[in-house]
Design a protein around this motif. Structure first.
Motif, PDB file in Angstrom:
ATOM      1  N   LEU A 167       0.832  -1.195   0.000  1.00 21.42           N
ATOM      2  CA  LEU A 167       0.000   0.000   0.000  1.00 21.42           C
ATOM      3  C   LEU A 167       0.873   1.254   0.000  1.00 21.42           C
ATOM      4  O   LEU A 167       0.593   2.216  -0.746  1.00 21.42           O
ATOM      5  N   ARG A 168       1.923   1.272   0.798  1.00 27.03           N
ATOM      6  CA  ARG A 168       2.829   2.428   0.811  1.00 27.03           C
ATOM      7  C   ARG A 168       3.442   2.657  -0.566  1.00 27.03           C
ATOM      8  O   ARG A 168       3.561   3.790  -1.040  1.00 27.03           O
ATOM      9  N   ARG A 169       3.829   1.570  -1.218  1.00 35.48           N
ATOM     10  CA  ARG A 169       4.426   1.684  -2.545  1.00 35.48           C
ATOM     11  C   ARG A 169       3.420   2.249  -3.540  1.00 35.48           C
ATOM     12  O   ARG A 169       3.745   3.129  -4.342  1.00 35.48           O
ATOM     13  N   LEU A 170       2.178   1.768  -3.472  1.00 33.50           N
ATOM     14  CA  LEU A 170       1.146   2.249  -4.376  1.00 33.50           C
ATOM     15  C   LEU A 170       0.872   3.734  -4.151  1.00 33.50           C
ATOM     16  O   LEU A 170       0.727   4.511  -5.107  1.00 33.50           O
ATOM     17  N   LEU A 171       0.820   4.155  -2.885  1.00 29.56           N
ATOM     18  CA  LEU A 171       0.583   5.567  -2.582  1.00 29.56           C
ATOM     19  C   LEU A 171       1.693   6.452  -3.142  1.00 29.56           C
ATOM     20  O   LEU A 171       1.442   7.580  -3.571  1.00 29.56           O
ATOM     21  N   GLY A 172       2.908   5.933  -3.171  1.00 33.62           N
ATOM     22  CA  GLY A 172       4.023   6.710  -3.696  1.00 33.62           C
ATOM     23  C   GLY A 172       4.063   6.770  -5.208  1.00 33.62           C
ATOM     24  O   GLY A 172       4.693   7.680  -5.771  1.00 33.62           O
ATOM     25  N   GLU A 173       3.408   5.832  -5.870  1.00 32.36           N
ATOM     26  CA  GLU A 173       3.490   5.741  -7.331  1.00 32.36           C
ATOM     27  C   GLU A 173       2.229   6.191  -8.057  1.00 32.36           C
ATOM     28  O   GLU A 173       2.278   6.499  -9.247  1.00 32.36           O
ATOM     29  N   SER A 174       1.103   6.221  -7.367  1.00 29.83           N
ATOM     30  CA  SER A 174      -0.165   6.459  -8.057  1.00 29.83           C
ATOM     31  C   SER A 174      -0.483   7.949  -8.156  1.00 29.83           C
ATOM     32  O   SER A 174      -0.032   8.762  -7.346  1.00 29.83           O
ATOM     33  N   GLU A 175      -1.288   8.280  -9.158  1.00 29.58           N
ATOM     34  CA  GLU A 175      -1.752   9.658  -9.344  1.00 29.58           C
ATOM     35  C   GLU A 175      -2.995   9.921  -8.508  1.00 29.58           C
ATOM     36  O   GLU A 175      -3.174  11.006  -7.944  1.00 29.58           O
ATOM     37  N   ILE A 176      -3.884   8.918  -8.422  1.00 29.02           N
ATOM     38  CA  ILE A 176      -5.128   9.041  -7.678  1.00 29.02           C
ATOM     39  C   ILE A 176      -5.076   8.100  -6.476  1.00 29.02           C
ATOM     40  O   ILE A 176      -4.891   6.896  -6.631  1.00 29.02           O
ATOM     41  N   LYS A 177      -5.251   8.673  -5.312  1.00 29.33           N
ATOM     42  CA  LYS A 177      -5.181   7.897  -4.086  1.00 29.33           C
ATOM     43  C   LYS A 177      -6.386   6.952  -3.991  1.00 29.33           C
ATOM     44  O   LYS A 177      -7.512   7.338  -4.294  1.00 29.33           O
ATOM     45  N   PRO A 178      -6.168   5.699  -3.566  1.00 25.22           N
ATOM     46  CA  PRO A 178      -7.326   4.823  -3.354  1.00 25.22           C
ATOM     47  C   PRO A 178      -8.233   5.379  -2.263  1.00 25.22           C
ATOM     48  O   PRO A 178      -7.759   5.964  -1.288  1.00 25.22           O
ATOM     49  N   SER A 179      -9.547   5.194  -2.447  1.00 29.82           N
ATOM     50  CA  SER A 179     -10.518   5.680  -1.464  1.00 29.82           C
ATOM     51  C   SER A 179     -10.793   4.665  -0.373  1.00 29.82           C
ATOM     52  O   SER A 179     -11.260   5.025   0.709  1.00 29.82           O
ATOM     53  N   LEU A 180     -10.508   3.384  -0.663  1.00 29.62           N
ATOM     54  CA  LEU A 180     -10.900   2.319   0.267  1.00 29.62           C
ATOM     55  C   LEU A 180     -10.001   1.118   0.088  1.00 29.62           C
ATOM     56  O   LEU A 180      -9.508   0.861  -1.015  1.00 29.62           O
ATOM     57  N   ILE A 181      -9.798   0.378   1.160  1.00 27.29           N
ATOM     58  CA  ILE A 181      -9.130  -0.924   1.075  1.00 27.29           C
ATOM     59  C   ILE A 181     -10.044  -1.957   1.709  1.00 27.29           C
ATOM     60  O   ILE A 181     -10.598  -1.753   2.792  1.00 27.29           O
TER      61      ILE A 181
END
Length: 282
Positions: free
Chosen positions: A138-152
């Motif tokens: 999840l940390r990696r995705l937050l650092g690479e993505s343009e749009i933050k996920p709204s939910l897990i």
């Protein structure tokens, strides 16, 4: 509280119907029954192979499409297909999906998430989510993505309340949705805990309702699954009682710090390579 607001401003019901392991026939009937009896949120997935049935169940219900919060999950074998979102829309028979989730942190995650971001920008998806991602992924995705996920969407219940993960989610205003909110189908151990039984007796509710109410008071979205009308109705009947701070603390004390579902290299390989036959559903 019956709804939460996601980090992009979209309002989502806290309680929904899960359709995991439901046949097409049961998924269609359960979806219609749930929507006709107070539910607004329906959860499905490519790999459940019942999306067409869920779509039929929605259309057969008394609710208009805009009154329904529809979420589905994109399976890893579809991540690289630029047409995967459109194909999912076609199966569901809808022009948009309220929340679309990457189902597993397997396969080409970056490409799959990019396709969700593109669908979000195009208005095909109102919110983006992820499922089963460990904290480091999840940390990696937050650092690479343009749009933050709204939910897990993750395993979460009194035995495993995801304490460490929730600290990170709070930092980024990401909602948590629990699968296995009662500890998993066929696993009655949480509901047979003496503390749960005593609290249920105090409130005149079932052990399942007590656990689901615990989730609601923590702000978790929950999607318990059932094909039995009485259980579907019971799982939504959570808003006429409230657990005390002491009762919440007693349930919190059941934390064992370990999930029931264990991810192994063999499981990860299966997730990355399995291709559900979505075309087999009629």
């Amino acid at each position: 509280m019956t709804h939460i607001t996601l980090n992009n401003g979209i309002e989502m019901p806290l309680v929904g119907l899960g359709t995991y392991q439901l046949s097409s026939e049961d998924a269609q009937a359960s979806t219609t029954y749930a929507l006709d009896n107070g539910y607004e949120l329906i959860d499905t997935a490519n790999v459940y192979v019942n999306e067409r049935a869920v779509g039929r169940g929605m259309r057969a219900s008394s609710k208009a499409r805009e009154e329904i919060f529809l979420e589905t999950k994109l399976w890893p074998s579809f991540f690289e297909r630029a047409t995967a979102v459109d194909e999912t829309l076609e199966r569901l028979g809808t022009d948009y999906i309220d929340l679309m989730i990457l189902h597993q942190p397997a396969g080409d995650i970056r490409t799959g998430y990019r396709h969700l971001e593109e669908a979000y920008k195009a208005g095909k998806v109102r919110a983006i989510g992820i499922s089963n991602f460990p904290i480091e992924e999840l940390r990696r995705l937050l650092g690479e993505s343009e749009i933050k996920p709204s939910l897990i969407q993750v395993e979460c219940h009194p035995y495993f309340p995801q304490t460490e993960l929730k600290a990170l989610l709070k930092e980024h205003n990401i909602a948590l949705q629990a699968w296995y909110p009662l500890g998993g189908r066929g696993n009655a151990s949480i509901m047979s805990e003496p503390v749960i039984a005593e609290i249920a007796k105090t409130h005149g509710k079932s052990p399942a309702q007590v656990i689901l109410r615990w989730h609601v008071q923590l702000g978790h979205s929950i999607v318990p699954g059932s094909k039995t009308p009485s259980h579907i109705a019971e799982n939504l009947d959570l808003f006429d009682f409230e657990l005390t701070n002491e009762e919440m603390a007693q349930i919190n004390g059941l934390d064992k710090g370990e999930p029931i579902f264990q991810r192994t290299p063999e499981v990860e390989h299966f997730f990355a390579t399995f291709a559900p036959d979505v075309d087999s559903e009629k």
